[in-house]
Design a protein around this motif. Structure first.
Motif, PDB file in Angstrom:
ATOM      1  N   THR A 282      -9.356  -7.744   6.110  1.00 20.13           N
ATOM      2  CA  THR A 282      -9.541  -8.674   7.229  1.00 20.13           C
ATOM      3  C   THR A 282      -8.452  -9.743   7.154  1.00 20.13           C
ATOM      4  O   THR A 282      -8.409 -10.519   6.208  1.00 20.13           O
ATOM      5  N   CYS A 283      -7.582  -9.733   8.144  1.00 16.16           N
ATOM      6  CA  CYS A 283      -6.466 -10.685   8.239  1.00 16.16           C
ATOM      7  C   CYS A 283      -5.648 -10.696   6.946  1.00 16.16           C
ATOM      8  O   CYS A 283      -5.416 -11.757   6.348  1.00 16.16           O
ATOM      9  N   VAL A 284      -5.216  -9.535   6.541  1.00 13.12           N
ATOM     10  CA  VAL A 284      -4.450  -9.371   5.307  1.00 13.12           C
ATOM     11  C   VAL A 284      -2.986  -9.076   5.594  1.00 13.12           C
ATOM     12  O   VAL A 284      -2.091  -9.652   4.980  1.00 13.12           O
ATOM     13  N   PHE A 285      -2.724  -8.197   6.547  1.00 14.65           N
ATOM     14  CA  PHE A 285      -1.353  -7.705   6.720  1.00 14.65           C
ATOM     15  C   PHE A 285      -0.447  -8.668   7.472  1.00 14.65           C
ATOM     16  O   PHE A 285       0.729  -8.385   7.682  1.00 14.65           O
ATOM     17  N   CYS A 286      -0.972  -9.835   7.809  1.00 12.65           N
ATOM     18  CA  CYS A 286      -0.117 -10.898   8.325  1.00 12.65           C
ATOM     19  C   CYS A 286       0.634 -11.597   7.202  1.00 12.65           C
ATOM     20  O   CYS A 286       1.610 -12.311   7.446  1.00 12.65           O
ATOM     21  N   SER A 287       0.180 -11.405   5.956  1.00 14.35           N
ATOM     22  CA  SER A 287       0.771 -12.154   4.843  1.00 14.35           C
ATOM     23  C   SER A 287       1.361 -11.284   3.739  1.00 14.35           C
ATOM     24  O   SER A 287       2.022 -11.801   2.845  1.00 14.35           O
ATOM     25  N   VAL A 288       1.124  -9.988   3.755  1.00 16.18           N
ATOM     26  CA  VAL A 288       1.692  -9.100   2.740  1.00 16.18           C
ATOM     27  C   VAL A 288       3.217  -9.078   2.903  1.00 16.18           C
ATOM     28  O   VAL A 288       3.716  -8.799   3.995  1.00 16.18           O
ATOM     29  N   PRO A 289       3.977  -9.363   1.834  1.00 13.56           N
ATOM     30  CA  PRO A 289       5.442  -9.385   1.972  1.00 13.56           C
ATOM     31  C   PRO A 289       6.023  -8.079   2.512  1.00 13.56           C
ATOM     32  O   PRO A 289       6.916  -8.098   3.352  1.00 13.56           O
ATOM     33  N   ASP A 290       5.513  -6.942   2.032  1.00 11.11           N
ATOM     34  CA  ASP A 290       5.967  -5.629   2.515  1.00 11.11           C
ATOM     35  C   ASP A 290       4.748  -4.882   3.045  1.00 11.11           C
ATOM     36  O   ASP A 290       4.100  -4.131   2.306  1.00 11.11           O
ATOM     37  N   PRO A 291       4.381  -5.082   4.312  1.00 12.89           N
ATOM     38  CA  PRO A 291       3.154  -4.479   4.835  1.00 12.89           C
ATOM     39  C   PRO A 291       3.158  -2.959   4.809  1.00 12.89           C
ATOM     40  O   PRO A 291       2.102  -2.347   4.639  1.00 12.89           O
ATOM     41  N   LEU A 292       4.332  -2.332   4.971  1.00 14.48           N
ATOM     42  CA  LEU A 292       4.384  -0.875   4.930  1.00 14.48           C
ATOM     43  C   LEU A 292       3.975  -0.354   3.549  1.00 14.48           C
ATOM     44  O   LEU A 292       3.181   0.587   3.438  1.00 14.48           O
ATOM     45  N   SER A 293       4.486  -0.982   2.496  1.00 10.24           N
ATOM     46  CA  SER A 293       4.099  -0.587   1.138  1.00 10.24           C
ATOM     47  C   SER A 293       2.607  -0.789   0.919  1.00 10.24           C
ATOM     48  O   SER A 293       1.937   0.047   0.294  1.00 10.24           O
ATOM     49  N   GLY A 294       2.076  -1.898   1.426  1.00 10.11           N
ATOM     50  CA  GLY A 294       0.651  -2.162   1.292  1.00 10.11           C
ATOM     51  C   GLY A 294      -0.198  -1.098   1.966  1.00 10.11           C
ATOM     52  O   GLY A 294      -1.184  -0.608   1.401  1.00 10.11           O
ATOM     53  N   LEU A 295       0.160  -0.705   3.180  1.00 14.64           N
ATOM     54  CA  LEU A 295      -0.589   0.316   3.908  1.00 14.64           C
ATOM     55  C   LEU A 295      -0.490   1.676   3.211  1.00 14.64           C
ATOM     56  O   LEU A 295      -1.466   2.436   3.160  1.00 14.64           O
ATOM     57  N   GLN A 296       0.675   1.973   2.673  1.00 11.41           N
ATOM     58  CA  GLN A 296       0.828   3.238   1.959  1.00 11.41           C
ATOM     59  C   GLN A 296      -0.002   3.266   0.686  1.00 11.41           C
ATOM     60  O   GLN A 296      -0.500   4.321   0.280  1.00 11.41           O
ATOM     61  N   GLU A 297      -0.191   2.105   0.052  1.00 10.36           N
ATOM     62  CA  GLU A 297      -1.083   2.027  -1.106  1.00 10.36           C
ATOM     63  C   GLU A 297      -2.537   2.257  -0.692  1.00 10.36           C
ATOM     64  O   GLU A 297      -3.287   2.927  -1.410  1.00 10.36           O
ATOM     65  N   LEU A 298      -2.945   1.720   0.451  1.00  8.13           N
ATOM     66  CA  LEU A 298      -4.297   1.988   0.936  1.00  8.13           C
ATOM     67  C   LEU A 298      -4.488   3.483   1.178  1.00  8.13           C
ATOM     68  O   LEU A 298      -5.532   4.050   0.830  1.00  8.13           O
TER      69      LEU A 298
ATOM     70  N   ILE B  56       1.363   0.607  10.925  1.00 12.45           N
ATOM     71  CA  ILE B  56       0.310   1.567  10.570  1.00 12.45           C
ATOM     72  C   ILE B  56       0.765   2.984  10.892  1.00 12.45           C
ATOM     73  O   ILE B  56       0.601   3.910  10.082  1.00 12.45           O
ATOM     74  N   GLU B  57       1.340   3.177  12.057  1.00 11.91           N
ATOM     75  CA  GLU B  57       1.800   4.514  12.440  1.00 11.91           C
ATOM     76  C   GLU B  57       2.909   5.003  11.515  1.00 11.91           C
ATOM     77  O   GLU B  57       2.932   6.175  11.109  1.00 11.91           O
ATOM     78  N   HIS B  58       3.826   4.121  11.114  1.00 13.24           N
ATOM     79  CA  HIS B  58       4.914   4.522  10.218  1.00 13.24           C
ATOM     80  C   HIS B  58       4.415   4.814   8.806  1.00 13.24           C
ATOM     81  O   HIS B  58       5.081   5.534   8.047  1.00 13.24           O
ATOM     82  N   SER B  59       3.249   4.276   8.445  1.00  9.85           N
ATOM     83  CA  SER B  59       2.708   4.507   7.105  1.00  9.85           C
ATOM     84  C   SER B  59       2.094   5.896   6.952  1.00  9.85           C
ATOM     85  O   SER B  59       1.793   6.322   5.836  1.00  9.85           O
ATOM     86  N   GLY B  60       1.892   6.589   8.046  1.00  7.96           N
ATOM     87  CA  GLY B  60       1.281   7.906   7.997  1.00  7.96           C
ATOM     88  C   GLY B  60      -0.222   7.904   8.167  1.00  7.96           C
ATOM     89  O   GLY B  60      -0.861   8.946   8.100  1.00  7.96           O
TER      90      GLY B  60
END
Length: 205
Positions: free
Chosen positions: A111-127, A177-181
């Motif tokens: 909840t309201c996390v990916f506004c602050s993750v330095p590398d959101p793509l890496s974060g989404l790929q970890e999820l 999100i789409e680029h993360s797969g």
């Protein structure tokens, strides 16, 4: 000092006022999102634990991670004072490098996390990595408006919001999100196109 350390220091600094900022998310939105969880749950960016009281009793287990130890202190206080029917573990960790094996969780919440993750793509790929193949990722996220003029204003204001409380208000999160797969199954607009409830799948076929 690298960008991750700068962000951590900022969130440690503002942890005391984050309880007020968390009220920007309506309780109804939290309730509706978390009513859909199943199994063993990971909440990334758990912060001060604003979601804790909204988890249903059928939650099997909850693991909450945040990279700010001061944020986690507030969450631990809530756990200590609460009466939860399921086990809760709080872990200091970076969403961009989660300390869990592949396919660990049935449900992941942000909840309201990916506004602050330095590398959101890496974060989404970890999820995607730690979510089970048949699992789900449930999100409440704010992002840049689809309306061009509103998006332009958000671009202009973004440096100020980052300095004040670390949030990027002009992230194009749907594209990331789409680029993360990940596969977007639900995209419910809660406040125009700026605030959305999302349900995505890991797409590990």
């Amino acid at each position: 000092m690298n960008i991750n350390e700068k962000v951590k220091r900022r969130y440690n600094r503002i942890s005391g006022i984050y309880e007020i900022m968390d009220k920007m998310i309506k309780e109804e939105w939290r309730f509706n999102l978390l009513s859909n969880i199943a199994g063993n749950v990971l909440e990334v960016g758990i912060g001060t634990g604003a979601n804790l009281s909204f988890y249903p009793t059928h939650t099997k287990s909850l693991t909450g991670v945040d990279f700010s130890p001061r944020m986690l202190k507030h969450a631990r206080d809530k756990v200590a004072k609460g009466h939860f029917s399921f086990p809760i573990e709080l872990v200091e960790a970076d969403i961009q490098s989660l300390p869990f094996p592949d396919d660990s969780f049935d449900t992941i919440v942000s909840t309201c996390v990916f506004c602050s993750v330095p590398d959101p793509l890496s974060g989404l790929q970890e999820l995607k990595r730690v979510c089970k193949p048949d699992g789900q990722i449930l999100m409440l996220e704010h992002m840049k408006s689809d309306q061009k003029w509103v998006g332009t204003v958000m671009d202009l204001l973004n440096p100020l919001t980052v300095r004040l409380w670390g949030a990027n208000i002009n992230r194009e999160t749907m594209n990331t999100i789409e680029h993360s797969g990940l596969l977007i199954e639900k995209d419910k607009h809660l406040m125009g196109s700026i605030f959305r409830e999302l349900s995505v799948r890991p797409n590990k076929s």
